[in-house]
Scaffold this motif. Structure first.
Motif, mmCIF file in Angstrom:
data_model
loop_
_atom_site.group_PDB
_atom_site.id
_atom_site.type_symbol
_atom_site.label_atom_id
_atom_site.label_comp_id
_atom_site.label_asym_id
_atom_site.label_seq_id
_atom_site.Cartn_x
_atom_site.Cartn_y
_atom_site.Cartn_z
ATOM 1 N N LEU A 8 -15.285 -25.453 12.689
ATOM 2 C CA LEU A 8 -16.636 -25.968 12.869
ATOM 3 C C LEU A 8 -17.656 -25.509 11.833
ATOM 4 C CD1 LEU A 8 -16.998 -25.645 16.761
ATOM 5 C CD2 LEU A 8 -16.217 -27.618 15.431
ATOM 6 N N ALA A 9 -17.400 -24.418 11.140
ATOM 7 C CA ALA A 9 -18.403 -23.882 10.213
ATOM 8 C C ALA A 9 -18.700 -24.878 9.093
ATOM 9 C CB ALA A 9 -17.922 -22.563 9.627
ATOM 10 N N THR A 10 -19.977 -25.046 8.798
ATOM 11 C CA THR A 10 -20.392 -25.922 7.710
ATOM 12 C C THR A 10 -20.456 -25.121 6.409
ATOM 13 O OG1 THR A 10 -22.749 -25.450 8.001
ATOM 14 C CG2 THR A 10 -21.795 -27.222 9.345
ATOM 15 N N ASP A 11 -20.619 -25.833 5.308
ATOM 16 C CA ASP A 11 -20.788 -25.151 4.026
ATOM 17 C C ASP A 11 -22.043 -24.282 4.037
ATOM 18 O OD1 ASP A 11 -18.515 -26.396 3.114
ATOM 19 O OD2 ASP A 11 -19.581 -27.971 2.003
ATOM 20 N N LYS B 88 -24.389 -18.815 4.148
ATOM 21 C CA LYS B 88 -25.181 -17.776 4.812
ATOM 22 C C LYS B 88 -24.359 -16.507 4.980
ATOM 23 C CE LYS B 88 -27.964 -16.795 8.916
ATOM 24 N NZ LYS B 88 -28.463 -17.303 10.224
ATOM 25 N N MET B 89 -23.081 -16.646 5.376
ATOM 26 C CA MET B 89 -22.201 -15.475 5.485
ATOM 27 C C MET B 89 -22.106 -14.749 4.153
ATOM 28 S SD MET B 89 -19.014 -17.115 7.633
ATOM 29 C CE MET B 89 -19.343 -18.383 8.861
ATOM 30 N N GLN B 90 -21.935 -15.520 3.076
ATOM 31 C CA GLN B 90 -21.782 -14.917 1.753
ATOM 32 C C GLN B 90 -23.070 -14.236 1.292
ATOM 33 O OE1 GLN B 90 -20.357 -18.457 -0.225
ATOM 34 N NE2 GLN B 90 -18.194 -17.902 0.089
ATOM 35 N N ARG B 91 -24.229 -14.816 1.631
ATOM 36 C CA ARG B 91 -25.502 -14.164 1.286
ATOM 37 C C ARG B 91 -25.658 -12.847 2.037
ATOM 38 N NH1 ARG B 91 -27.586 -19.422 1.700
ATOM 39 N NH2 ARG B 91 -28.466 -18.957 3.755
ATOM 40 N N LEU B 92 -25.248 -12.837 3.297
ATOM 41 C CA LEU B 92 -25.325 -11.601 4.075
ATOM 42 C C LEU B 92 -24.420 -10.525 3.483
ATOM 43 C CD1 LEU B 92 -25.402 -13.130 7.667
ATOM 44 C CD2 LEU B 92 -27.189 -11.696 6.657
ATOM 45 N N ILE B 93 -23.259 -10.926 3.004
ATOM 46 C CA ILE B 93 -22.357 -9.959 2.373
ATOM 47 C C ILE B 93 -22.968 -9.424 1.078
ATOM 48 C CG2 ILE B 93 -20.088 -9.649 1.303
ATOM 49 C CD1 ILE B 93 -19.040 -11.809 3.268
ATOM 50 N N ALA C 213 -20.259 -16.359 14.865
ATOM 51 C CA ALA C 213 -20.269 -16.901 16.228
ATOM 52 C C ALA C 213 -21.134 -18.157 16.304
ATOM 53 C CB ALA C 213 -20.773 -15.838 17.204
ATOM 54 N N GLN C 214 -22.270 -18.121 15.633
ATOM 55 C CA GLN C 214 -23.166 -19.286 15.637
ATOM 56 C C GLN C 214 -22.482 -20.475 14.955
ATOM 57 O OE1 GLN C 214 -26.988 -18.508 13.848
ATOM 58 N NE2 GLN C 214 -27.960 -20.101 15.075
ATOM 59 N N SER C 215 -21.776 -20.214 13.861
ATOM 60 C CA SER C 215 -21.101 -21.299 13.141
ATOM 61 C C SER C 215 -19.975 -21.913 13.968
ATOM 62 C CB SER C 215 -20.536 -20.786 11.818
ATOM 63 O OG SER C 215 -19.357 -20.011 12.011
ATOM 64 N N ALA C 216 -19.444 -21.126 14.901
ATOM 65 C CA ALA C 216 -18.370 -21.606 15.767
ATOM 66 C C ALA C 216 -18.909 -22.205 17.064
ATOM 67 C CB ALA C 216 -17.402 -20.468 16.092
ATOM 68 N N GLU D 67 -14.025 -15.758 3.352
ATOM 69 C CA GLU D 67 -13.208 -16.592 2.478
ATOM 70 C C GLU D 67 -12.194 -17.396 3.289
ATOM 71 O OE1 GLU D 67 -11.574 -18.333 -0.998
ATOM 72 O OE2 GLU D 67 -13.520 -17.496 -0.458
ATOM 73 N N ALA D 68 -11.623 -16.773 4.309
ATOM 74 C CA ALA D 68 -10.665 -17.492 5.159
ATOM 75 C C ALA D 68 -11.351 -18.632 5.898
ATOM 76 C CB ALA D 68 -10.028 -16.520 6.153
ATOM 77 N N ILE D 69 -12.576 -18.393 6.367
ATOM 78 C CA ILE D 69 -13.330 -19.459 7.042
ATOM 79 C C ILE D 69 -13.665 -20.560 6.043
ATOM 80 C CG2 ILE D 69 -15.491 -20.003 8.221
ATOM 81 C CD1 ILE D 69 -15.363 -17.158 9.450
ATOM 82 N N ARG D 70 -14.057 -20.189 4.819
ATOM 83 C CA ARG D 70 -14.363 -21.194 3.790
ATOM 84 C C ARG D 70 -13.141 -22.068 3.506
ATOM 85 N NH1 ARG D 70 -13.919 -22.432 -1.446
ATOM 86 N NH2 ARG D 70 -12.498 -20.693 -1.865
#
Length: 238
Positions: free
Chosen positions: A113-116, A121-126, A153-156, A198-201
């Protein structure tokens, strides 16, 4: 080096049904103080002090104590008082086991379900976590750590899962504060976060699950060392 941390409001900030907003404010302040070891295991807690500091009556403080007892951070002993509980390695391990199961399911769903935009956003947080590490700002890093997992969790479309984790991980949070940076190098945690994102991407649920399991097992590496170094903060396990 001064860095402005981004605003991040944990979902548990919303008062549960039946609890007053004032009680939730007291709860959040006390939970934070206990997790950060400002209130050490074994310390006694009075109703009067939080009430005075927050300009509240004692009733909301009692409500906050009950909620803290529900998540295992304090013990209310009739006729004796309220005390911060010592860290239980067994409870931490059990909480980690349940959290892993929930986070694995969330990560697998995020692969669908995660969008680009979510992944970005995940990558910016990292990237912000790396800056926090460079600034040696452990508190900011842990805030970003929570934001990263909440974002997954929000992306899912599974924010309820994060709410469960928020209460569950209270048993783990004190260990998280103790473990950085000596027991658990922040760079290692950042690398694990990158592997999950990366796995989610790549939309690879098997890879995401494996990455989450490695990340959730990290606390088991540091826990015995911390229990030995800070024996006065840990409960004796039968």
């Amino acid at each position: 080096m001064s860095i402005q941390a981004p605003t991040f409001e944990p979902l548990s900030a919303s008062p549960p049904e039946g609890r007053s907003t004032i009680a939730m404010r007291v709860y959040r302040k006390l939970r934070e103080a206990i997790v950060r070891m400002d209130l050490l295991p074994g310390n006694s807690l009075s109703e009067a002090e939080p009430a005075r500091r927050m300009g509240a009556s004692r009733n909301p403080v009692r409500e906050a104590f009950v909620q803290l007892q529900e998540i295992g951070l304090v013990e209310i002993l009739p006729q004796r008082g309220t005390f911060v509980v010592k860290i239980s390695a067994r409870d931490v391990s059990n909480a980690r086991f349940i959290r892993e199961a929930v986070e694995v399911a969330i990560a697998r769903k995020a692969c669908e379900l995660a969008t680009d935009i979510d992944v970005a956003k995940m990558q910016r947080l990292i990237d912000d976590q790396a800056r926090a590490a460079e600034a040696d700002d452990q508190e900011w890093f842990l805030t970003l750590d929570d934001a990263f997992h909440q974002t997954i969790a929000q992306s899912a479309d599974c924010l309820y899962g994060w709410r469960i984790i928020e209460d569950l991980k209270a048993q783990m949070d004190r260990v998280r504060y103790l473990s950085l940076p000596a027991a658990t190098p922040i760079s290692k945690l950042i690398g694990q976060h990158r592997a999950i994102a990366e796995a989610i991407r790549r939309r690879d649920p098997e890879r995401a699950e494996a990455a989450v399991r490695i990340h959730m097992a990290e606390i088991l590496v540091s826990l015995p060392k911390l229990a030995a170094e800070h024996a006065e903060l840990f409960a004796a396990e039968s």
